[in-house]
Motif scaffolding. Structure first.
Motif, PDB file in Angstrom:
ATOM      1  N   ASP A   8       0.831  -1.209   0.000  1.00  0.00           N
ATOM      2  CA  ASP A   8       0.000   0.000   0.000  1.00  0.00           C
ATOM      3  C   ASP A   8       0.861   1.253   0.000  1.00  0.00           C
ATOM      4  O   ASP A   8       0.586   2.220  -0.714  1.00  0.00           O
ATOM      5  CB  ASP A   8      -0.936   0.025   1.214  1.00  0.00           C
ATOM      6  N   LYS A   9       1.924   1.249   0.789  1.00  0.00           N
ATOM      7  CA  LYS A   9       2.791   2.425   0.871  1.00  0.00           C
ATOM      8  C   LYS A   9       3.472   2.690  -0.476  1.00  0.00           C
ATOM      9  O   LYS A   9       3.633   3.838  -0.876  1.00  0.00           O
ATOM     10  CB  LYS A   9       3.834   2.241   1.971  1.00  0.00           C
ATOM     11  N   GLN A  10       3.878   1.624  -1.169  1.00  0.00           N
ATOM     12  CA  GLN A  10       4.474   1.797  -2.502  1.00  0.00           C
ATOM     13  C   GLN A  10       3.450   2.377  -3.480  1.00  0.00           C
ATOM     14  O   GLN A  10       3.764   3.245  -4.281  1.00  0.00           O
ATOM     15  CB  GLN A  10       5.005   0.468  -3.029  1.00  0.00           C
ATOM     16  N   MET A  12       0.964   4.300  -2.794  1.00  0.00           N
ATOM     17  CA  MET A  12       0.703   5.698  -2.453  1.00  0.00           C
ATOM     18  C   MET A  12       1.780   6.638  -2.977  1.00  0.00           C
ATOM     19  O   MET A  12       1.550   7.837  -3.089  1.00  0.00           O
ATOM     20  CB  MET A  12       0.589   5.861  -0.936  1.00  0.00           C
ATOM     21  N   LYS A  13       2.947   6.111  -3.313  1.00  0.00           N
ATOM     22  CA  LYS A  13       4.046   6.936  -3.825  1.00  0.00           C
ATOM     23  C   LYS A  13       3.939   7.196  -5.325  1.00  0.00           C
ATOM     24  O   LYS A  13       4.754   7.915  -5.883  1.00  0.00           O
ATOM     25  CB  LYS A  13       5.390   6.262  -3.526  1.00  0.00           C
ATOM     26  N   ARG A  14       2.946   6.602  -5.978  1.00  0.00           N
ATOM     27  CA  ARG A  14       2.777   6.802  -7.419  1.00  0.00           C
ATOM     28  C   ARG A  14       2.531   8.274  -7.718  1.00  0.00           C
ATOM     29  O   ARG A  14       1.980   8.999  -6.895  1.00  0.00           O
ATOM     30  CB  ARG A  14       1.613   5.957  -7.926  1.00  0.00           C
ATOM     31  N   PRO A  15       2.905   8.736  -8.902  1.00  0.00           N
ATOM     32  CA  PRO A  15       2.761  10.169  -9.201  1.00  0.00           C
ATOM     33  C   PRO A  15       1.310  10.650  -9.345  1.00  0.00           C
ATOM     34  O   PRO A  15       1.015  11.789  -9.048  1.00  0.00           O
ATOM     35  CB  PRO A  15       3.516  10.347 -10.512  1.00  0.00           C
TER      36      PRO A  15
END
Length: 190
Positions: A8-10, A12-15
């Motif tokens: 989930d954290k990865q 959320m880092k999407r542009p």
């Protein structure tokens, strides 16, 4: 409070991501599910009705969930603006029945291009309840605010801890308020 996995954290880092809030409310006439967008959305096996209508002038504002402090509760405020007189009147008529009813607040993240969930429904805090609705405005501008509090934090008793000096020191370093808990105290008068 919400706990997110590494995946989930990865995500959320999407542009380009879009977040949405979802609320499940227990009204006197049954459960209702709303989201802070436009139209109907099916997420988590339920249909959620959008409360925003930019063309009709009805908008929703959602506050941040504040970190609870001693004497306060973790809470989120939902404000509906641009309401009709009839809607405000209907909320006033059931306001006493709304207070203390169950409410769950969820959060999800979507890919804005495909509208597919990136992070599925995540509960923001456990066991929410509705406080008395507040309304304000004039003939031309009306709004209603519902506050949803976590019942555990409303009791100032964070979930998973105990009332002891050690637990209090972990929550608030240097606080000596519970150091005499469980001890026999004698008062000597001279």
């Amino acid at each position: 409070m919400a706990v997110f996995s590494g995946t989930d954290k990865q995500a959320m880092k999407r542009p380009h991501v879009g977040r949405s809030f979802f609320v499940e409310l227990e009204f006197p006439d049954g459960t209702r599910r709303y989201h802070n967008g436009v139209g109907r959305v099916t997420v988590g096996g339920h249909d959620w009705l959008g409360v925003e209508d930019p063309i009709g002038g009805m908008m929703v504002g959602i506050s941040e969930v504040e970190d609870p402090r001693f004497g306060t509760a973790a809470a989120i405020e939902i404000t509906l603006a641009g309401l009709t007189y009839e809607f405000v009147k209907s909320v006033r008529s059931i306001s006493r029945d709304l207070e203390g009813r169950a409410a769950e607040v969820y959060w999800a993240m979507f890919d804005p291009e495909t509208q597919t969930p990136i992070v599925s429904l995540t509960k923001l805090f456990p066991g929410g309840s509705i406080t008395a609705p507040r309304w304000e405005g004039s003939l031309l501008e009306r709004k209603i605010t519902l506050t949803i509090e976590s019942v555990f934090d409303a009791e100032n008793f964070p979930l998973g801890t105990t009332w002891s000096d050690i637990a209090q020191q972990q929550r608030y370093a240097g606080d000596r308020g519970l150091e005499f808990m469980g001890r026999e105290i004698l008062t000597t008068r001279k």
